[in-house]
Design an enzyme around this catalytic site. Structure first.
Site, PDB file in Angstrom:
ATOM      1  N   GLU A   1      31.078  -5.954  44.094  1.00 15.53           N
ATOM      2  CA  GLU A   1      31.636  -5.996  45.441  1.00 15.53           C
ATOM      3  C   GLU A   1      31.474  -4.663  46.158  1.00 15.53           C
ATOM      4  OE1 GLU A   1      35.713  -7.349  45.366  1.00 15.53           O
ATOM      5  OE2 GLU A   1      35.236  -8.699  43.714  1.00 15.53           O
TER       6      GLU A   1
ATOM      7  N   CYS B   1      32.791   1.382  50.648  1.00 11.70           N
ATOM      8  CA  CYS B   1      33.399   1.555  49.325  1.00 11.70           C
ATOM      9  C   CYS B   1      32.482   0.879  48.302  1.00 11.70           C
ATOM     10  CB  CYS B   1      34.785   0.909  49.337  1.00 11.70           C
ATOM     11  SG  CYS B   1      35.591   0.968  47.735  1.00 11.70           S
TER      12      CYS B   1
ATOM     13  N   CYS C   1      34.932  -3.434  34.386  1.00 13.74           N
ATOM     14  CA  CYS C   1      35.424  -2.111  33.984  1.00 13.74           C
ATOM     15  C   CYS C   1      36.115  -2.222  32.633  1.00 13.74           C
ATOM     16  CB  CYS C   1      36.413  -1.579  35.023  1.00 13.74           C
ATOM     17  SG  CYS C   1      36.913   0.124  34.692  1.00 13.74           S
TER      18      CYS C   1
ATOM     19  N   CYS D   1      43.312  -0.829  33.488  1.00 18.63           N
ATOM     20  CA  CYS D   1      44.521  -0.481  34.265  1.00 18.63           C
ATOM     21  C   CYS D   1      45.310  -1.757  34.579  1.00 18.63           C
ATOM     22  CB  CYS D   1      44.148   0.248  35.547  1.00 18.63           C
ATOM     23  SG  CYS D   1      43.194   1.740  35.243  1.00 18.63           S
TER      24      CYS D   1
ATOM     25  N   CYS E   1      45.068  -3.680  38.073  1.00 22.27           N
ATOM     26  CA  CYS E   1      43.737  -3.833  38.662  1.00 22.27           C
ATOM     27  C   CYS E   1      43.100  -5.162  38.295  1.00 22.27           C
ATOM     28  CB  CYS E   1      42.864  -2.682  38.182  1.00 22.27           C
ATOM     29  SG  CYS E   1      41.144  -2.878  38.632  1.00 22.27           S
TER      30      CYS E   1
ATOM     31  N   LEU F   1      46.506   8.850  40.364  1.00 21.53           N
ATOM     32  CA  LEU F   1      47.621   9.486  39.649  1.00 21.53           C
ATOM     33  C   LEU F   1      48.686   8.435  39.275  1.00 21.53           C
ATOM     34  CD1 LEU F   1      49.070  12.897  40.885  1.00 21.53           C
ATOM     35  CD2 LEU F   1      50.216  11.416  39.279  1.00 21.53           C
TER      36      LEU F   1
ATOM     37  N   HIS G   1      48.637  -4.392  46.637  1.00 22.78           N
ATOM     38  CA  HIS G   1      48.385  -5.793  46.986  1.00 22.78           C
ATOM     39  C   HIS G   1      48.527  -6.579  45.694  1.00 22.78           C
ATOM     40  CE1 HIS G   1      46.905  -4.665  50.873  1.00 22.78           C
ATOM     41  NE2 HIS G   1      46.075  -3.815  50.315  1.00 22.78           N
TER      42      HIS G   1
ATOM     43  N   CYS H   1      40.033  -5.053  44.961  1.00 22.16           N
ATOM     44  CA  CYS H   1      38.712  -5.055  44.356  1.00 22.16           C
ATOM     45  C   CYS H   1      38.681  -5.893  43.090  1.00 22.16           C
ATOM     46  CB  CYS H   1      38.330  -3.627  44.055  1.00 22.16           C
ATOM     47  SG  CYS H   1      36.617  -3.522  43.794  1.00 22.16           S
TER      48      CYS H   1
HETATM   49  S1  SF4 Z   1      41.570   0.795  38.532  1.00 19.53           S
HETATM   50 FE1  SF4 Z   1      40.338  -0.924  37.767  1.00 19.53          FE
HETATM   51  S2  SF4 Z   1      38.233  -0.370  38.251  1.00 19.53           S
HETATM   52 FE2  SF4 Z   1      39.459   1.521  38.393  1.00 19.53          FE
HETATM   53  S3  SF4 Z   1      39.341   2.429  36.347  1.00 19.53           S
HETATM   54 FE3  SF4 Z   1      41.191   1.168  36.344  1.00 19.53          FE
HETATM   55  S4  SF4 Z   1      40.493  -0.813  35.529  1.00 19.53           S
HETATM   56 FE4  SF4 Z   1      38.662   0.323  36.149  1.00 19.53          FE
END
Ligand code: SF4
Length: 339
Positions: A91, A104, A111, A115, A118, A211, A286, A329
């Site tokens: 994306e 962006c 990934c 996180c 995410c 952070l 979001h 994202c």
């Molecule tokens: S926020 Fe999402 S895309 Fe970014 S490093 Fe963490 S898991 Fe990966």
């Protein structure tokens, strides 16, 4: 499949023309067609002889990739979907603001950083993007040529794909490439220290660090990377660099309801960031499916911002954009995969 020319640096083009026993200056001519002109095929490189073009076409293709889907938000934000390896998608968001057009870009397919907040993380890691695929996200959108700023904040952790990310920045900022100022580029990391140091050493673009909380225990729950690279170590490394002049460092801080917006967080942030010229960007969360996290109301975010500013940390709230088009994202590409 033929090798792509788009995404090669001038050095790589020089090696390539030497192998084909072509004059050295041909490399610059090719770079010019790839990065400065609005063409998309080797046949349009009209200052190369027909023989040279045929020779190139035997082994190479120009290498642009068209997007397969575009969604436009009511606020003008656009999200492009580009195909990549193994029928996967990445994306790219284009965010128009007054006199700017910020793109962006994604740096990986999926990934591996996991996180909690995410959506891309839920896809897992599918593969690395090449420098060509990264730069293509700027070149193959309708707004190519009007792009004023680039942020590496899409899918993936840029410093987990360091070589291709640095190569993409070289193509974007070199005089033989797009000729952009590195001050118009920001790379965002969750704090992979070795990659971050190499980035700081090797290019001049701005740095943004996710952070989200100054407390180790809490950050470990949100971002597993905290185990390998605790936030105080990340900040200690950053403090060794000069961010007082043209190069900037900022910290991204997604505000989660009742989790990271207390007085204690303000105090600890002021403590760990003391002595560093930086900015905090507060981001509204979001909600993404499958996470218990929530966004606080605007009043709480505003109060948190005011308290940080009172402590002398320049803090802003990032405007929410493109909420009606799966702005978070990873949502759009996941939806596409599941179709
Ligand atoms: S926020 Fe999402 S895309 Fe970014 S490093 Fe963490 S898991 Fe990966």
């Amino acid at each position: 499949m033929k090798e792509k020319l788009f995404g090669k640096t001038l050095n790589e083009l020089q090696v390539l023309v030497a192998e084909l026993e072509l004059p050295k200056f041909t490399a610059r001519q090719i770079a010019d067609w790839l990065y400065k002109k609005d063409v998309s095929s080797i046949d349009e490189m009209t200052n190369l002889s027909k023989n040279v073009r045929e020779l190139l076409t035997e082994k190479f293709e120009f290498g642009l990739i068209a997007s397969t889907k575009v969604q436009e938000s009511s606020d003008g934000t656009k999200k492009y979907l580009f195909p990549t390896i193994q029928n996967k998608f990445i994306e790219t968001a284009m965010i128009p603001e007054r006199d700017r057009k910020t793109v962006c870009v994604s740096s990986q397919v999926g990934c591996k950083m996991g996180c909690l907040f995410c959506f891309t993380a839920k896809q897992g890691f599918q593969g690395q993007l090449t420098a060509g695929e990264i730069v293509n996200q700027i070149r193959s959108i309708s707004e190519a040529g009007e792009v004023s700023n680039i942020v590496y904040m899409g899918m993936g952790e840029p410093f987990d794909n360091l070589d291709e990310v640095l190569k993409s920045i070289e193509i974007l900022t070199s005089e033989w490439g797009f000729g952009m100022s590195p001050r118009r580029i920001t790379v965002s990391t969750i704090g992979i220290i070795p990659g971050m140091l190499s980035f700081l050493e090797n290019c001049e673009a701005h740095l943004a660090v996710s952070l989200h909380t100054p407390f180790n225990e809490e950050r470990r729950k949100l971002m597993p990377v905290e185990v390998a690279y605790p936030i105080e170590d990340v900040v200690a490394e950053i403090k060794k660099w000069d961010f007082g002049r043209q190069r900037r460092v900022s910290f991204e801080y997604i505000v989660f309801e009742g989790l990271n917006d207390s007085e204690g967080h303000v105090k600890e942030l002021a403590k760990i960031l003391s002595g560093l010229k930086c900015r905090i960007n507060l981001i509204r969360f979001h909600p993404v499916p499958g996470t218990p996290l929530k966004s606080p109301d605007d009043k709480t975010i505003q109060h948190f911002k005011d308290e940080l500013n009172k402590k002398g940390i320049l803090t802003t709230i990032r405007a929410s954009r493109g909420q009606d088009i799966y702005a978070a994202c990873g949502l759009l590409s996941t939806k596409e995969l599941n179709n």
